[in-house]
Structure formats: C-alpha cells, structure tokens
Motif scaffolding. Structure first.
Motif, PDB file in Angstrom:
ATOM      1  N   ASN A 302       0.870  -1.183   0.000  1.00 35.31           N
ATOM      2  CA  ASN A 302       0.000   0.000   0.000  1.00 35.31           C
ATOM      3  C   ASN A 302       0.907   1.233   0.000  1.00 35.31           C
ATOM      4  OD1 ASN A 302       0.842   0.352   2.709  1.00 35.31           O
ATOM      5  ND2 ASN A 302      -0.989  -0.661   3.511  1.00 35.31           N
ATOM      6  N   ASP A 303       0.375   2.393   0.274  1.00 35.65           N
ATOM      7  CA  ASP A 303       1.171   3.624   0.222  1.00 35.65           C
ATOM      8  C   ASP A 303       2.293   3.647   1.256  1.00 35.65           C
ATOM      9  OD1 ASP A 303      -0.376   4.545  -1.845  1.00 35.65           O
ATOM     10  OD2 ASP A 303      -1.671   5.796  -0.579  1.00 35.65           O
ATOM     11  N   LEU A 304       2.166   2.866   2.320  1.00 38.54           N
ATOM     12  CA  LEU A 304       3.165   2.857   3.394  1.00 38.54           C
ATOM     13  C   LEU A 304       4.121   1.682   3.307  1.00 38.54           C
ATOM     14  CD1 LEU A 304       4.129   4.071   6.162  1.00 38.54           C
ATOM     15  CD2 LEU A 304       2.486   2.508   7.250  1.00 38.54           C
ATOM     16  N   MET A 305       3.629   0.539   2.827  1.00 35.07           N
ATOM     17  CA  MET A 305       4.352  -0.720   2.974  1.00 35.07           C
ATOM     18  C   MET A 305       4.790  -1.300   1.635  1.00 35.07           C
ATOM     19  SD  MET A 305       3.885  -1.001   6.316  1.00 35.07           S
ATOM     20  CE  MET A 305       4.496  -2.648   6.599  1.00 35.07           C
ATOM     21  N   GLN A 306       5.970  -1.930   1.664  1.00 37.53           N
ATOM     22  CA  GLN A 306       6.453  -2.753   0.560  1.00 37.53           C
ATOM     23  C   GLN A 306       6.944  -4.071   1.129  1.00 37.53           C
ATOM     24  OE1 GLN A 306       9.550  -0.585  -1.455  1.00 37.53           O
ATOM     25  NE2 GLN A 306       8.113   0.616  -2.685  1.00 37.53           N
ATOM     26  N   LEU A 307       7.071  -5.074   0.261  1.00 37.64           N
ATOM     27  CA  LEU A 307       7.652  -6.360   0.626  1.00 37.64           C
ATOM     28  C   LEU A 307       8.826  -6.625  -0.304  1.00 37.64           C
ATOM     29  CD1 LEU A 307       7.548  -9.032   2.260  1.00 37.64           C
ATOM     30  CD2 LEU A 307       6.023  -9.925   0.479  1.00 37.64           C
ATOM     31  N   TRP A 308      10.014  -6.805   0.258  1.00 32.02           N
ATOM     32  CA  TRP A 308      11.229  -7.064  -0.506  1.00 32.02           C
ATOM     33  C   TRP A 308      11.594  -8.534  -0.325  1.00 32.02           C
ATOM     34  CZ3 TRP A 308      15.340  -2.758  -1.159  1.00 32.02           C
ATOM     35  CH2 TRP A 308      14.695  -1.521  -1.338  1.00 32.02           C
ATOM     36  N   THR A 309      11.683  -9.275  -1.432  1.00 31.32           N
ATOM     37  CA  THR A 309      11.835 -10.724  -1.347  1.00 31.32           C
ATOM     38  C   THR A 309      13.024 -11.220  -2.162  1.00 31.32           C
ATOM     39  OG1 THR A 309      10.549 -11.401  -3.300  1.00 31.32           O
ATOM     40  CG2 THR A 309       9.303 -10.791  -1.313  1.00 31.32           C
ATOM     41  N   ASP A 310      13.354 -12.494  -1.927  1.00 29.12           N
ATOM     42  CA  ASP A 310      14.293 -13.214  -2.775  1.00 29.12           C
ATOM     43  C   ASP A 310      13.667 -13.421  -4.156  1.00 29.12           C
ATOM     44  OD1 ASP A 310      16.568 -13.691  -1.132  1.00 29.12           O
ATOM     45  OD2 ASP A 310      15.416 -15.136   0.028  1.00 29.12           O
ATOM     46  N   PRO A 311      14.452 -13.912  -5.140  1.00 28.34           N
ATOM     47  CA  PRO A 311      13.889 -14.202  -6.458  1.00 28.34           C
ATOM     48  C   PRO A 311      12.707 -15.156  -6.386  1.00 28.34           C
ATOM     49  CG  PRO A 311      16.281 -14.282  -6.558  1.00 28.34           C
ATOM     50  CD  PRO A 311      15.914 -14.130  -5.107  1.00 28.34           C
ATOM     51  N   VAL A 312      11.775 -14.985  -7.299  1.00 26.27           N
ATOM     52  CA  VAL A 312      10.506 -15.724  -7.280  1.00 26.27           C
ATOM     53  C   VAL A 312      10.743 -17.228  -7.247  1.00 26.27           C
ATOM     54  CG1 VAL A 312       8.398 -16.198  -8.570  1.00 26.27           C
ATOM     55  CG2 VAL A 312       9.275 -13.852  -8.433  1.00 26.27           C
ATOM     56  N   MET A 313      11.744 -17.716  -7.998  1.00 24.89           N
ATOM     57  CA  MET A 313      11.953 -19.161  -8.080  1.00 24.89           C
ATOM     58  C   MET A 313      12.398 -19.785  -6.757  1.00 24.89           C
ATOM     59  SD  MET A 313      14.673 -17.312  -9.103  1.00 24.89           S
ATOM     60  CE  MET A 313      14.384 -17.079 -10.860  1.00 24.89           C
ATOM     61  N   THR A 314      12.761 -18.954  -5.769  1.00 22.27           N
ATOM     62  CA  THR A 314      13.209 -19.483  -4.476  1.00 22.27           C
ATOM     63  C   THR A 314      12.091 -19.548  -3.434  1.00 22.27           C
ATOM     64  OG1 THR A 314      13.838 -17.325  -3.548  1.00 22.27           O
ATOM     65  CG2 THR A 314      15.477 -18.468  -4.911  1.00 22.27           C
ATOM     66  N   TYR A 315      10.906 -19.077  -3.761  1.00 26.37           N
ATOM     67  CA  TYR A 315       9.832 -18.991  -2.764  1.00 26.37           C
ATOM     68  C   TYR A 315       9.469 -20.372  -2.227  1.00 26.37           C
ATOM     69  CZ  TYR A 315       8.875 -14.187  -4.390  1.00 26.37           C
ATOM     70  OH  TYR A 315       8.961 -12.868  -4.730  1.00 26.37           O
ATOM     71  N   GLU A 316       9.297 -20.417  -0.911  1.00 26.15           N
ATOM     72  CA  GLU A 316       8.772 -21.610  -0.240  1.00 26.15           C
ATOM     73  C   GLU A 316       7.551 -21.189   0.562  1.00 26.15           C
ATOM     74  OE1 GLU A 316      11.701 -23.587   2.090  1.00 26.15           O
ATOM     75  OE2 GLU A 316      13.128 -23.794   0.418  1.00 26.15           O
ATOM     76  N   TRP A 317       6.456 -21.886   0.354  1.00 21.36           N
ATOM     77  CA  TRP A 317       5.218 -21.491   1.029  1.00 21.36           C
ATOM     78  C   TRP A 317       4.893 -22.382   2.217  1.00 21.36           C
ATOM     79  CZ3 TRP A 317       3.327 -16.870   0.277  1.00 21.36           C
ATOM     80  CH2 TRP A 317       3.685 -16.185  -0.895  1.00 21.36           C
ATOM     81  N   GLU A 318       5.747 -23.341   2.495  1.00 19.56           N
ATOM     82  CA  GLU A 318       5.602 -24.135   3.711  1.00 19.56           C
ATOM     83  C   GLU A 318       6.234 -23.369   4.878  1.00 19.56           C
ATOM     84  OE1 GLU A 318       7.308 -27.961   3.193  1.00 19.56           O
ATOM     85  OE2 GLU A 318       5.862 -28.588   1.669  1.00 19.56           O
ATOM     86  N   VAL A 319       5.726 -23.618   6.078  1.00 19.40           N
ATOM     87  CA  VAL A 319       6.268 -22.971   7.279  1.00 19.40           C
ATOM     88  C   VAL A 319       7.429 -23.789   7.801  1.00 19.40           C
ATOM     89  CG1 VAL A 319       5.740 -22.155   9.607  1.00 19.40           C
ATOM     90  CG2 VAL A 319       3.988 -22.045   7.814  1.00 19.40           C
ATOM     91  N   HIS A 320       8.536 -23.114   8.103  1.00 14.28           N
ATOM     92  CA  HIS A 320       9.704 -23.833   8.609  1.00 14.28           C
ATOM     93  C   HIS A 320       9.444 -24.422   9.981  1.00 14.28           C
ATOM     94  CE1 HIS A 320      11.787 -21.340   5.495  1.00 14.28           C
ATOM     95  NE2 HIS A 320      12.406 -22.484   5.341  1.00 14.28           N
TER      96      HIS A 320
END
Length: 320
Positions: A302-320
């Motif tokens: 939104n106007d206040l927040m951004q999310l900075w992430t690793d490259p898309v191919m590295t995403y893991e959606w399981e919880v560690h």
C-alpha cells in the motif's frame, strides 16, 4: 556472437554467486570499512533526550519507546511494564548501553526479549539477567544448559564488527502463550518471515502490539538468509488472530524509505496495513500479484508498505 554469449553467461554466473554469498561478502566489507558514524542530534517532538544518544517516547503510563535516532537504522526498542516485572523488547545494536535508560524508567526486574537475532536488536555485549526466547525445538537442541549461541546468518553482525552473542536463556516462551507481568498480560506470538526466530508481543487489553522488523513501516525484508514467504504468511495470520481494529503496531525502525523530514515519532502501523500485507502475500502465492526486479523482488503493499523478497523461483510457502 559466441564470445558475447560467453561474457553474458559469465556475468550472470558472477551475479548469482555474488547474490548467494552476499551476506558473507557484506560482512567482509563491513569489517574493512567499519560501522557508519552517528548522525547529528535533531529535534525529536514528543521525546525526552536521555543523553546525547537515546530518545524516550511515552506511549502510555506503562509503556515507553526508546529510540536510537542517531544510529543510521533509526532503531526503536520498547519497555513494557507491569506491576511485578517488565519486558525490554529489543536492545538495539549496543552502540550504547540501554540499561541505564531502562533503570531510569523502572526499578522492577526486567526480562530482555529480542524480537529476532539480527545484530541491531540484541544489544551486542550487553548482558541481561533474564532473557526470553521463542520456544522452538531447533533452538532447544542447540542450547545445552540453556546456552544458545547465535549463528552468523541469524546475526549478521560482522557487517558492523559485532560478534554473535551467546544467550543464557531463562524463559522459553511458546507461541500463543500468555505472559503475566502483574496486572498486565502479554500474548507471545511466533512471527517468522523476516527471520525464523521472530517473536512479537500483543497487549490485547491496551491494544498495543510490538512487532520488531517482522512488521515495521516501509520495506518488509523477506530476503534475509532465513526469511521465508510461507513463514511471513503464517506470522501475519497469527497477528490477525489476536489483534483488534484499534490495535496499534509498533515496529523496530523508522521508515528509511521516506525523506529525512518524515523520520519523526515512533514507527507504527495499523490493522489495515497488516490485512493489506496478508492480501498481498496470498495474491503473490496465487500468482495474482507481480513485483519489480529479479534479484530482489519488490512488491507494493500500500502507500506505506512494501515487501522485498528473494527471487521468485526461491519462494517456499511451507512454514519452517
């Protein structure tokens, strides 16, 4: 043409290697260059200067934000006081000793709670009689006699010549448990995403939440060595379970993406910002939201927040 392709491939491989080993490289450079110097002291509306370094902001009669507004990361730590004991949530990088500030505000016994193990929050070199850590099996397994040594990728302190500490853990707090300070209850939440060791605290009665780097104005950083997209979604959903419409969320840094003129007051966000972040994470997971960049991918929340992430191919959606 073949020569050009070889050069391009070599550059791509070099960039990949540099990205994979970016934190050791930064640590090496940090040791050579040294930490940044302090900025000049500036007027801090609503704050009292404790000395020439710490600024103290009153949130309510039992809660204080302790700012390190001359440190380049604009850190904020929080003193949360009950009738019988108090919590110090974060202790900064240890450029100065925060304990005299705390003693000027309360004479109760204090438990130190690092929001996570990054060097700018653990008060490097400062010792505390009582330390509370989130109770996770892989921490317990690493902590014989309750001595937990923080690893490089959890700490990253060599970027500013800080050595990783060893904590003498006195309290192991489980996710969603309640901690009684005497007339004041705090809810403990495991909030990974920025790191796998994140912990947030919510005072449900006072409608105050303390969220460290996990949720702070500006850029939320998933691209750290032990960040994770699934972890972030888990942490956000846990916060939403216990927060209310009126809950105020206090983060660990001022919004460094803003102009210097906007670096005032205590860094805070709202429930709407948390909900917007959950929506963004779900849309990213489901392929409905795109970002910019490919080494570090930046998503607008939104106007206040951004999310900075690793490259898309590295995403893991399981919880560690």
């Amino acid at each position: 043409m073949k020569t050009f392709l070889k050069i391009v491939l070599a550059v791509l491989i070099a960039l990949l290697v540099l990205y994979v080993y970016r934190f050791p490289v930064l640590a090496t450079l940090g040791n050579l260059v040294g930490p940044p110097g302090l900025t000049d002291a500036k007027e801090e509306p609503g704050a009292i200067w404790f000395d020439d370094y710490y600024t103290v902001f009153n949130i309510d009669e039992r809660t204080w934000a302790i700012g390190e507004t001359r440190y380049w990361q604009k850190n904020f730590n929080y003193l949360i006081v009950g009738e019988n004991r108090a919590i110090l949530y974060d202790a900064g990088p240890g450029v100065r000793d925060i304990r005299p500030v705390v003693k000027s505000l309360t004479d109760l016994p204090v438990t130190f709670v690092p929001s996570h193990f990054h060097y700018d929050h653990v008060g490097n070199g400062i010792t505390f009689d009582n330390i509370a850590i989130i109770d996770l099996p892989y921490f317990r397994n690493r902590a014989p006699n309750d001595l937990l040594s923080v690893e490089f990728e959890e700490h990253l302190g060599r970027t500013e010549r800080f050595e990783a500490p060893t904590f003498k853990v006195t309290d192991w707090w489980k996710h969603a448990t309640e901690v009684d300070l005497g007339g004041r209850i705090l809810r403990v939440l495991y909030t990974p995403g920025h790191t796998t060791d994140g912990i947030s605290l919510i005072d449900e009665e006072a409608q105050l939440a303390f969220t460290g780097d996990f949720f702070t104005p500006g850029a939320l950083a998933e691209f750290t060595p032990n960040g994770g997209m699934g972890d972030y979604l888990f942490g956000i959903e846990g916060v939403l379970e216990y927060a209310s419409e009126e809950t105020r969320f206090f983060g660990a840094h001022r919004n460094l993406m803003k102009d210097e003129a906007d670096h005032i007051g205590i860094p805070h966000t709202t429930l709407k910002d948390v909900r917007d972040t959950r929506e963004a994470l779900v849309d990213i997971r489901d392929g409905k939201k795109g970002g910019s960049g490919w080494i570090v991918v930046i998503y607008t929340i939104n106007d206040l927040m951004q999310l900075w992430t690793d490259p898309v191919m590295t995403y893991e959606w399981e919880v560690h």
